[in-house]
Design a protein around this motif. Structure first.
Motif, PDB file in Angstrom:
ATOM      1  N   ALA A 186       0.844  -1.205   0.000  1.00 54.09           N
ATOM      2  CA  ALA A 186       0.000   0.000   0.000  1.00 54.09           C
ATOM      3  C   ALA A 186       0.875   1.248   0.000  1.00 54.09           C
ATOM      4  O   ALA A 186       0.577   2.233  -0.676  1.00 54.09           O
ATOM      5  CB  ALA A 186      -0.936   0.006   1.206  1.00 54.09           C
ATOM      6  N   SER A 190       1.227   3.954  -2.908  1.00 48.66           N
ATOM      7  CA  SER A 190       0.510   5.156  -2.444  1.00 48.66           C
ATOM      8  C   SER A 190      -0.993   5.015  -2.648  1.00 48.66           C
ATOM      9  O   SER A 190      -1.644   5.902  -3.189  1.00 48.66           O
ATOM     10  CB  SER A 190       0.993   6.406  -3.185  1.00 48.66           C
ATOM     11  N   LEU A 191      -1.546   3.896  -2.203  1.00 47.07           N
ATOM     12  CA  LEU A 191      -2.977   3.654  -2.391  1.00 47.07           C
ATOM     13  C   LEU A 191      -3.805   4.550  -1.484  1.00 47.07           C
ATOM     14  O   LEU A 191      -3.345   4.988  -0.435  1.00 47.07           O
ATOM     15  CB  LEU A 191      -3.300   2.189  -2.094  1.00 47.07           C
ATOM     16  N   SER A 192      -5.039   4.802  -1.904  1.00 50.54           N
ATOM     17  CA  SER A 192      -5.938   5.622  -1.095  1.00 50.54           C
ATOM     18  C   SER A 192      -7.356   5.072  -1.198  1.00 50.54           C
ATOM     19  O   SER A 192      -7.653   4.284  -2.095  1.00 50.54           O
ATOM     20  CB  SER A 192      -5.891   7.079  -1.564  1.00 50.54           C
TER      21      SER A 192
ATOM     22  N   ALA B 186       1.100   6.992   7.175  1.00 50.59           N
ATOM     23  CA  ALA B 186       1.428   7.061   5.739  1.00 50.59           C
ATOM     24  C   ALA B 186       0.254   6.545   4.914  1.00 50.59           C
ATOM     25  O   ALA B 186      -0.075   7.103   3.863  1.00 50.59           O
ATOM     26  CB  ALA B 186       2.686   6.255   5.433  1.00 50.59           C
ATOM     27  N   VAL B 187      -0.404   5.485   5.400  1.00 47.74           N
ATOM     28  CA  VAL B 187      -1.552   4.940   4.683  1.00 47.74           C
ATOM     29  C   VAL B 187      -2.743   5.888   4.795  1.00 47.74           C
ATOM     30  O   VAL B 187      -3.432   6.162   3.815  1.00 47.74           O
ATOM     31  CB  VAL B 187      -1.900   3.521   5.204  1.00 47.74           C
ATOM     32  N   SER B 190      -2.053   8.646   2.432  1.00 42.08           N
ATOM     33  CA  SER B 190      -1.655   8.239   1.069  1.00 42.08           C
ATOM     34  C   SER B 190      -0.385   8.956   0.626  1.00 42.08           C
ATOM     35  O   SER B 190      -0.320   9.521  -0.467  1.00 42.08           O
ATOM     36  CB  SER B 190      -2.770   8.532   0.057  1.00 42.08           C
ATOM     37  N   LEU B 191       0.633   8.925   1.476  1.00 38.00           N
ATOM     38  CA  LEU B 191       1.878   9.622   1.153  1.00 38.00           C
ATOM     39  C   LEU B 191       2.640   8.901   0.048  1.00 38.00           C
ATOM     40  O   LEU B 191       2.488   7.703  -0.144  1.00 38.00           O
ATOM     41  CB  LEU B 191       2.763   9.713   2.403  1.00 38.00           C
ATOM     42  N   SER B 192       3.458   9.648  -0.672  1.00 40.65           N
ATOM     43  CA  SER B 192       4.264   9.057  -1.741  1.00 40.65           C
ATOM     44  C   SER B 192       5.631   9.725  -1.764  1.00 40.65           C
ATOM     45  O   SER B 192       5.821  10.794  -1.185  1.00 40.65           O
ATOM     46  CB  SER B 192       3.562   9.224  -3.084  1.00 40.65           C
ATOM     47  N   PRO B 193       6.603   9.106  -2.451  1.00 39.08           N
ATOM     48  CA  PRO B 193       7.949   9.687  -2.521  1.00 39.08           C
ATOM     49  C   PRO B 193       7.951  11.047  -3.215  1.00 39.08           C
ATOM     50  O   PRO B 193       8.920  11.784  -3.121  1.00 39.08           O
ATOM     51  CB  PRO B 193       8.741   8.673  -3.350  1.00 39.08           C
ATOM     52  N   ARG B 316     -12.486  14.723   2.126  1.00 34.76           N
ATOM     53  CA  ARG B 316     -13.128  13.461   1.793  1.00 34.76           C
ATOM     54  C   ARG B 316     -14.474  13.329   2.493  1.00 34.76           C
ATOM     55  O   ARG B 316     -15.458  12.934   1.895  1.00 34.76           O
ATOM     56  CB  ARG B 316     -12.207  12.306   2.193  1.00 34.76           C
TER      57      ARG B 316
END
Lengths: 509, 509
Positions: A186, A190-192, B186-187, B190-193, B316
């Motif tokens: 996940a 970077s799943l949401s 992080a989940v 929905s964080l990403s690099p 959301r």
């Protein structure tokens, strides 16, 4: 955290949001959890306890997932029996697993009961009523007054992997294994909760269930397909606003053809992931990305590592590193977050960049071991590190390159075949003196098994052998063709030189 | 997985990518890891071993993070000493923690050494040379030949929390606690690099280090600010393409003012998170979102739960639920993924929706306990569940509403104050007969402490008391004002009726 906590959490906080879509019907997280809880009650009333072994015969449908969460919440050892396997294969698995209980969805009740009656008598069988409720037929154990406590290190699933040559190998995956694999992927993807996943793989494969779990983890929506069909996949993607697909190269090709034929593009897809076990030709990806503009993420995995080893983010890497697509595609990517993936020599020492050794994985996704096989487990896991059997190297940047496999396996469009199993079955067929099953290059599947036969007498009818094999082996294991040869090349110790046979088949292709 | 594995992983696979930006200098993950490894060597040579207690005096800078990863990789118990605290407060913490070793960055060496010499003699002190290397002065222990193995359940940090009234409380957070908190958030976010985080909080707070860790987990970029300044925050956001900020309401207001004054908008910010401990006025969020269009995510936390309890995704939720902003802002959101947050009665039973009880947290972020305080630990953690001390209810949808706190605390713009500590200090001041410190509403900070004094004689000079308090207490704990009153309301048992005093202050505001 335990596997069923995933569904319990979203059942509490995303009650009204869709969890599953199957054949047009939408199941919310709230309703899914209610159903899981009802099925759990039925399991409890039947005396199901922690550690009970449950063999599961199911097609792809929401019932399978309902059962999975209900059973895991009681500490049951859940063993999916792949229904594309043939009788003798199924019996081998049941013989090894010796289940206490069976589950079968309606069309599979007979198959399940017959197999069990021949190999391993069970306490009882769970089936689904016409109203969609779980029902039990069999002996009731006087269960514990309250369910036993389950810990993350307890076994959740026993997944039998390719290679039934000698003994079936059941990888024991714990709750922690499966939950960690879900968190790691996940984060990698970077799943949401805004994501919608089109599940194209049969659920009783780990690739089916495992890959789906991370979408449940984040509270996303999962659209289930019972079997892959490119027209349907295109339709579902548009209809449900699918953002994420899992495709093997063959599926990519078929969807590309459908879309090109119609002059259409699929927008809104965020990611396409595909398995890095099958070598992908760059032009397959390139053509697919033209009609489905999305990030392509390759994942490389093994059941024994709960389906997570490394990821290759094509878009990100080409942008950040300026690498060419074909250069990148020769790599299986970089170790997943949460894991350490090294290249080791046979003494277990890490090798410097560029040197070739065995790919070894350390981290929370490494399985507990093989079911009732401490010796094989010891061979496979050393100091908590999983020896994958892949021969590989790692470059300065951390890219992993698989150059060979220590085990002799054939991968046909994602399905793993142990040639020795096929050879064993063929050698028992009348008129066969010698046999070798070897992987040959194939346009459609990447690789297919080919059987090379030295007959006992002069006459040999390959068609008869093929007919027999189709009854005995799952269809993906049946050789694409049978060739009669005068002799097989052997070394001085009498070992068949498979590498030479492979070259022979490549030259002829 | 251990805390330092986070940096080790990205040091391997994202070597050339930026990890940190501080005062214009960029540090890549590769260089950060190299430095961590050098510092680790220095620690080893000084004989540092697993379980050694290290008290850390540091401002916000990359050195702090380098030390954190190096020390944690050896199993050191890392205790950040907040340098905004005053001498007597620092001495209380050192007295409780009794460190084996100190670390101090250059301007803090004297403070650290003096405090330690008065309370708790140490083996030695680590400082940073002008070349940026770690150096040691002190007794060298003959360390183990190789570092001891560390497990996820081992203590990583000891974080002293607000409330030094009686005894300081050091929350012991394990490697698993901190890693889990990072994965969960992080989940959730929905964080990403591709993310860049502007760190606006002093690192020696858990809110500083803990919130930053999840960005390292995904391999994102972190821009460090040594202290918050709205002009600088706006400049950094534009210059570095910041996608994520952590802001307390006061910071939101100040950045909004700067941007409005210039008629500017900040684009490219993906998320603003803010702490749900401080009640946020809807208009503060509304005005901020006008000049920084982003998703606002409220997080509600407690050090004892490693900084993670619940999240409120404003965007959301308003879209999915059609809730109004002000309706939503009365909630602290829903339990984080990975956790179970319940409302319980005093017997530990879950209460139905709508009923009011104590907020209780279960999951991998619940601390191991309070340092050397088994009794308090037992009170706070029951059957692995953390009793937060917040009085709350939960609705049918899973939204949590905090209505009161069981402990008497004051929250001043995010900083937690234990009134009994301030009262204790004041009661020792000449001429004070009785004292009560109570939270009063405040436009800027939400809540500020006010001291109500009954003097011994007729004359009393509040300014003198305030001067004394400024020398003795961290500035955030010093009452906003001192009021002289003829008497304090008490109940029949003689207990001061603080609720009545609060009402009195609210009425006057």
């Amino acid at each position: 955290m335990l596997v069923h906590d995933i569904i319990r959490h979203h059942g509490r906080v995303r009650k009204g949001q869709p969890a599953l879509v199957f054949e047009g019907e939408v199941v919310s997280y709230g309703r899914l959890l209610e159903r899981v809880d009802r099925w759990r009650e039925t399991l409890l009333r039947a005396g199901v306890r922690k550690g009970d072994r449950l063999a599961v015969f199911s097609r792809t449908n929401p019932d399978y997932l309902t059962l999975l969460f209900a059973a895991l919440s009681l500490g049951v050892w859940f063993c999916p029996v792949n229904v594309i396997l043939k009788k003798p294969e199924i019996e081998r698995i049941l013989g090894d697993f010796s289940p206490d209980l069976l589950y079968a969805d309606s069309p599979l009740v007979e198959v399940a009961e017959e197999a069990a009656s021949r190999v391993s008598p069970v306490r009882g069988i769970f089936t689904v009523t016409e109203e969609g409720e779980l029902s039990y037929r069999g002996r009731k154990e006087s269960g514990a007054s309250s369910p036993e406590k389950i810990s993350p290190d307890d076994v959740a699933m026993v997944v039998y992997t390719g290679g039934f040559g000698k003994r079936p190998k059941g990888a024991m995956l714990t709750h922690e294994n499966i939950v960690s694999a879900s968190f790691f992927s996940a984060v990698e993807l970077s799943l949401s909760p805004a994501d919608t996943y089109l599940s194209t793989f049969p659920l009783p494969f780990l690739a089916g269930t495992g890959r789906l779990m991370k979408f449940f983890l984040v509270g996303a929506r999962v659209v289930l397909m019972d079997s892959f069909d490119p027209e349907k996949a295109v339709r579902y993607t548009k209809e449900y606003g699918v953002t994420h697909l899992l495709l093997v190269p063959q599926m990519m090709k078929e969807m590309t053809e459908v879309l090109k034929g119609r002059g259409e593009k699929l927008s809104g897809v965020r990611q396409i992931s595909y398995s890095g076990i099958v070598p992908v030709q760059p032009n397959v990806v390139r053509e697919c990305v033209e009609v489905i503009p999305a990030d392509f993420v390759q994942s490389f995995a093994q059941v024994e590592s709960s389906g997570v080893i490394s990821f290759l983010h094509l878009e990100r890497e080409t942008v950040e590193k300026g690498e060419s697509l074909s250069g990148l595609l020769s790599s299986v990517g970089k170790e997943s977050v949460g894991l350490e993936v090294r290249v080791e020599n046979p003494m277990g020492e890490e090798l410097p960049p560029g040197e070739i050794g065995e790919l070894v994985v350390a981290g929370a996704t490494v399985m507990k071991g093989y079911y009732e096989d401490p010796l094989l487990t010891e061979e496979k896991i050393r100091d908590g590190r999983l020896r994958t059997g892949y021969v590989a190297s790692k470059d300065e940047e951390g890219y992993l390159y698989v150059v060979d496999r220590l085990q002799d396996i054939i991968i046909r469009g994602g399905f793993i075949i142990d040639p020795s199993e096929v050879e064993e079955v063929i050698s028992e067929f009348e008129g066969v003196a010698e046999v070798a099953v070897v992987g040959a290059p194939d346009e459609k599947y990447g690789e297919v098994p080919v059987a090379l036969i030295v007959p006992e007498g002069g006459e040999f009818a390959p068609e008869k052998l093929l007919t027999y094999l189709k009854e005995t082996l799952a269809s993906f294991k049946v050789p694409a063709r049978v060739e009669v040869v005068p002799r097989l090349p052997r070394n001085s110790q009498g070992k068949i030189l498979k590498a030479r046979l492979k070259e022979y088949l490549i030259d002829r292709a």
